[in-house]
Design a protein around this motif. Structure first.
Motif, PDB file in Angstrom:
ATOM      1  N   TRP A 230      35.950  50.093  23.535  1.00 32.81           N
ATOM      2  CA  TRP A 230      34.805  49.815  24.401  1.00 32.81           C
ATOM      3  C   TRP A 230      34.001  51.089  24.663  1.00 32.81           C
ATOM      4  O   TRP A 230      32.795  51.140  24.494  1.00 32.81           O
ATOM      5  N   THR A 231      34.698  52.145  25.049  1.00 29.52           N
ATOM      6  CA  THR A 231      33.968  53.357  25.436  1.00 29.52           C
ATOM      7  C   THR A 231      33.453  54.125  24.211  1.00 29.52           C
ATOM      8  O   THR A 231      32.357  54.673  24.253  1.00 29.52           O
ATOM      9  N   ASN A 232      34.219  54.140  23.130  1.00 31.28           N
ATOM     10  CA  ASN A 232      33.737  54.870  21.951  1.00 31.28           C
ATOM     11  C   ASN A 232      32.619  54.129  21.242  1.00 31.28           C
ATOM     12  O   ASN A 232      31.717  54.737  20.688  1.00 31.28           O
TER      13      ASN A 232
ATOM     14  N   VAL B 171      30.132  52.625  30.262  1.00 29.48           N
ATOM     15  CA  VAL B 171      31.005  53.112  31.347  1.00 29.48           C
ATOM     16  C   VAL B 171      30.483  52.745  32.725  1.00 29.48           C
ATOM     17  O   VAL B 171      31.231  52.760  33.696  1.00 29.48           O
TER      18      VAL B 171
ATOM     19  N   PHE C  68      31.096  58.537  25.209  1.00 34.54           N
ATOM     20  CA  PHE C  68      31.426  57.239  25.828  1.00 34.54           C
ATOM     21  C   PHE C  68      30.239  56.653  26.587  1.00 34.54           C
ATOM     22  O   PHE C  68      30.419  55.966  27.589  1.00 34.54           O
ATOM     23  N   GLU C  69      29.004  56.928  26.121  1.00 32.54           N
ATOM     24  CA  GLU C  69      27.834  56.523  26.915  1.00 32.54           C
ATOM     25  C   GLU C  69      26.887  55.613  26.134  1.00 32.54           C
ATOM     26  O   GLU C  69      25.665  55.703  26.259  1.00 32.54           O
TER      27      GLU C  69
ATOM     28  N   PHE D  26      38.468  60.128  33.250  1.00 31.27           N
ATOM     29  CA  PHE D  26      38.026  59.093  32.313  1.00 31.27           C
ATOM     30  C   PHE D  26      39.021  57.929  32.224  1.00 31.27           C
ATOM     31  O   PHE D  26      38.661  56.770  32.396  1.00 31.27           O
TER      32      PHE D  26
ATOM     33  N   ILE E 162      36.638  46.231  32.873  1.00 34.16           N
ATOM     34  CA  ILE E 162      35.295  46.236  32.295  1.00 34.16           C
ATOM     35  C   ILE E 162      34.598  44.975  32.785  1.00 34.16           C
ATOM     36  O   ILE E 162      35.016  43.867  32.448  1.00 34.16           O
TER      37      ILE E 162
ATOM     38  N   HIS F  18      28.519  61.021  32.079  1.00 34.09           N
ATOM     39  CA  HIS F  18      28.893  59.901  32.954  1.00 34.09           C
ATOM     40  C   HIS F  18      29.962  60.261  33.959  1.00 34.09           C
ATOM     41  O   HIS F  18      30.131  59.557  34.954  1.00 34.09           O
TER      42      HIS F  18
ATOM     43  N   MET G 225      32.372  49.954  34.359  1.00 37.99           N
ATOM     44  CA  MET G 225      33.835  50.087  34.454  1.00 37.99           C
ATOM     45  C   MET G 225      34.240  50.480  35.861  1.00 37.99           C
ATOM     46  O   MET G 225      33.754  51.468  36.411  1.00 37.99           O
TER      47      MET G 225
END
Ligand code: BGP
Length: 480
Positions: free
Chosen positions: A191-193, A34, A132-133, A434, A48, A18, A37
């Motif tokens: 959120w990302t993890n 992501v 993170f995707e 990031f 977000i 990403h 974001m």
């Protein structure tokens, strides 16, 4: 006497889909967490949004457009002499919403093309399955990894990737920096993890442990599946390691640092040992956290331990006893860059402490604790780079940072005897940062003409560090 690094040492660079691919909705790709974001800046959090809003700028959407430049970029990696490249497979290229029955062939083909191009140049792909995707659909419809059904959705994605690329990829990692989310004061990480937001009234730490349990199960299931598909696979975890030093020799400071370090080790403890550590079980009991761990779950964890520890190392931090915890028990001053200032160490413009010795210390602590081979899959120096009129970029500070970290890793290997598979400095080519969403914070040895607002020619330029790293690799680290 000093001996050198192993002959088959992997020298590479690290990237995440990403942050550099672009093509966020090309080839049937779905949106990931992501992709909604916005850009932030140093000290300004990324927002977000619920969906992609026309009047907002999403830096990941085009990133540096590797999607259309991959042949050119891989040729540059080859010229630098890389023998491996770490990147991720964007989950939503393969399963656009995460729940489809059949994978998206165009997405699978894209990675076949990229891996073939790498292999043609004798560059081994090192693959992270989830950097993170997570599909946005899973975040919105399932509440991300709160929902145990997502364990099998991830396992299916992993199985498809392992099967398809079993002859092209040997080294895999399950979840990138899975332990970031332990810092529940930074909502971005959950959120990302994990595709999770904490609702008002919820205990963030309890939510985090529920999610963590599901992710650890997903990782363990993936490891077991991967080993069946190809027993020669090496499947690792990926943790962010920020060593936490005690502020002083005051016993309370020592204990505070130890407690904070255990918070960092928690995920690796389960990944490597296949069981929950004593201190975590006590915390669940003490705090009354309702984390359901079944007998079947315990078996899954036990049967899916990792082969090696992939980790990122950027900085160290310091903990002082009296201000260690907030009212939720979180380590306040043990967060990424929020530690008590260390008077012996300088910091980058983003406040990240530059501490090469901390890398040697980290390698020893990880190896002493787990006795598993290590792989430094991220390390690097984020800085503002200036493109001079003659097309040159003089990034001496980055060279100095990397050189000192290679000095430290070499000592850990040759003096301390820690087994190390390889070294892939972060962002070998400039990419979107990031945490800030900026292009301004650059790590690459290749400069990309692109700014924070998404303007620029996308032209690639070699920085001074390009030639420097080429020499390092050509001499297996001897000349640096
Ligand atoms: C790690 C992430 C990467 C990366 C790096 C540098 O936490 O795994 O994705 O971006 O940190 O961070 P930043 O880009 O915020 O400087």
């Amino acid at each position: 006497m000093k001996t050198s690094l192993p002959k088959d040492f992997l020298w590479g660079g690290a990237l995440a889909a990403h942050q550099f691919e672009g093509g966020w909705n090309k080839g049937g790709k779905g949106a990931s967490v992501v992709d909604v974001m916005t850009a932030g800046a140093h000290g300004v959090a990324r927002e977000i949004t619920e969906t992609v809003e026309a009047d907002k700028f999403y830096p990941n959407h085009e990133a540096i457009d590797f999607y259309h430049h991959y042949k050119e970029d891989i040729a540059l990696f080859s010229e630098m002499g890389l023998n491996c490249l770490r990147t991720s497979i964007a989950w939503t290229r393969i399963f656009p919403t995460g729940i489809e029955e059949e994978p998206n062939e165009a997405g699978l083909q894209f990675y076949d093309d990229v891996f073939d191009e790498l292999i043609k140049h004798k560059i081994e792909p090192i693959i992270t399955l989830s950097h993170f995707e997570i599909p946005l659909y899973i975040a919105q419809e399932y509440g991300g990894f709160r929902d145990k059904r997502v364990v099998d959705l991830f396992a299916k994605f992993a199985e498809v990737c392992f099967t398809r690329y079993q002859h092209k990829v040997k080294y895999w990692m399950t979840f990138n920096e899975i332990n970031n989310q332990m810092d529940t004061n930074t909502p971005l990480f959950l959120w990302t993890n994990s595709g999770v937001t904490v609702k008002p009234g919820e205990n963030a730490k309890e939510v985090m442990y529920t999610v963590a349990h599901h992710e650890l199960l997903a990782s363990a299931k993936a490891v077991a599946i991967g080993k069946k598909i190809n027993p020669d696979f090496e499947i690792g975890c990926m943790v962010s390691h920020v060593p936490i030093y005690p502020y002083s020799c005051r016993p309370a400071d020592i204990m505070a640092a130890e407690d904070a370090m255990r918070q960092r080790f928690f995920f690796a403890d389960v990944h490597c040992r296949g069981a929950y550590p004593n201190y975590a079980l006590k915390e669940f009991e003490r705090e009354g956290y309702d984390i359901t761990i079944t007998e079947e779950d315990k078996d899954i964890l036990q049967n899916g331990t990792v082969d090696y520890i992939g980790f990122s190392y950027y900085m160290s931090t310091v903990v002082k006893a009296d201000i260690t915890q907030d009212n939720t028990g979180n380590v306040v001053n043990g967060g990424l860059a929020n530690g008590v200032e260390n008077p012996y160490i300088e910091s980058s413009d983003w406040g990240w402490a530059i501490d090469p010795t901390g890398l040697r210390y980290t390698m020893n602590r990880l190896y002493d604790r787990y006795q598993l081979p290590l792989f430094i899959v991220e390390n690097g120096f984020g800085a503002i780079d200036e493109l001079e009129e003659d097309g040159k970029i003089h990034d001496d500070t980055r060279i100095d940072y990397l050189k000192k970290h290679i000095d430290a890793l070499e000592l850990a290997v040759t003096y301390d005897g820690v087994p190390l598979i390889g070294y892939t400095p972060w962002g070998i080519i400039d990419l979107v940062s990031f945490t800030t969403g900026e292009m301004k914070k650059r790590y690459g040895m290749i400069y990309v003409d692109r700014d924070n607002e998404g303007n620029g020619s996308m032209k690639r330029y070699k920085k001074d560090s390009f030639e420097w790293y080429k020499k390092v690799i050509a001499t297996n680290g001897k000349k640096r």
